[in-house]
Design a protein around this motif. Sequence first.
Motif, PDB file in Angstrom:
ATOM      1  N   THR A 137       0.928  -1.383  -0.086  1.00 46.35           N
ATOM      2  CA  THR A 137      -0.108   0.013   0.124  1.00 46.35           C
ATOM      3  C   THR A 137       0.903   1.203  -0.025  1.00 46.35           C
ATOM      4  N   HIS A 139       2.898   4.515  -0.995  1.00 43.75           N
ATOM      5  CA  HIS A 139       2.418   5.441  -2.091  1.00 43.75           C
ATOM      6  C   HIS A 139       3.675   6.588  -1.973  1.00 43.75           C
ATOM      7  N   HIS A 164      -3.444   8.857  -3.621  1.00 45.96           N
ATOM      8  CA  HIS A 164      -4.040   7.549  -3.724  1.00 45.96           C
ATOM      9  C   HIS A 164      -3.945   7.097  -5.266  1.00 45.96           C
TER      10      HIS A 164
END
Length: 194
Positions: A137, A139, A164
């Motif tokens: 996850t 980023h 995101h």
Amino acid sequence: MIGTGKIKQYANVLDKPLGKGKQEVSLSAFAFLFSELVQYNQTQVDNISELETRLEDAGYAVGARVLELLCQRDKGNRRETRLLGILSFVHSTVWKVLFGKVADSLEKGTEHEDEYMISEKELLVNRFISIPKDMGTFHCGAFVAGIVKGVLENAGFPAVVTAHFVPVQGQQRPRTTILIKFAEEVLRREARLG
């Protein structure tokens, strides 16, 4: 002095005019420095959210300085006072200075009145980063989210800014969306200004 032209001498470095300077940085130099920033911070944290927070903090400092530079250089020390003005400033001017082009899109959220999104098909900080499966996850866009937050908060528009991945049908890589959720005080001020 060598040469025949006259060069104006300044008694103080603060008296020198603030020129545009060289606008470009080598892409390989940036990729190397950013990679080192990520690797260094990775050794200092225990989990992914802490790493993203550290990248966001580093970006925040960059954003504050970019705002000061651009306001001094391009706007004659004036700052935006309206919500759409500051969003347009980030979407176009700041993005162009940092990434060499205007962001792909600026959109208002459909579900919430206080949300705006800046989307980029291929964000520069994600271009040369490969994320291991154990950090699924993670980023790198958190750095850019920090830059945007630094610009907005130092301009007087407090907001929560996050990055995101958004999958795009027909493309292998997802696009990056910087989600901006403004504080209630910003919306009240905007309503007062009408």
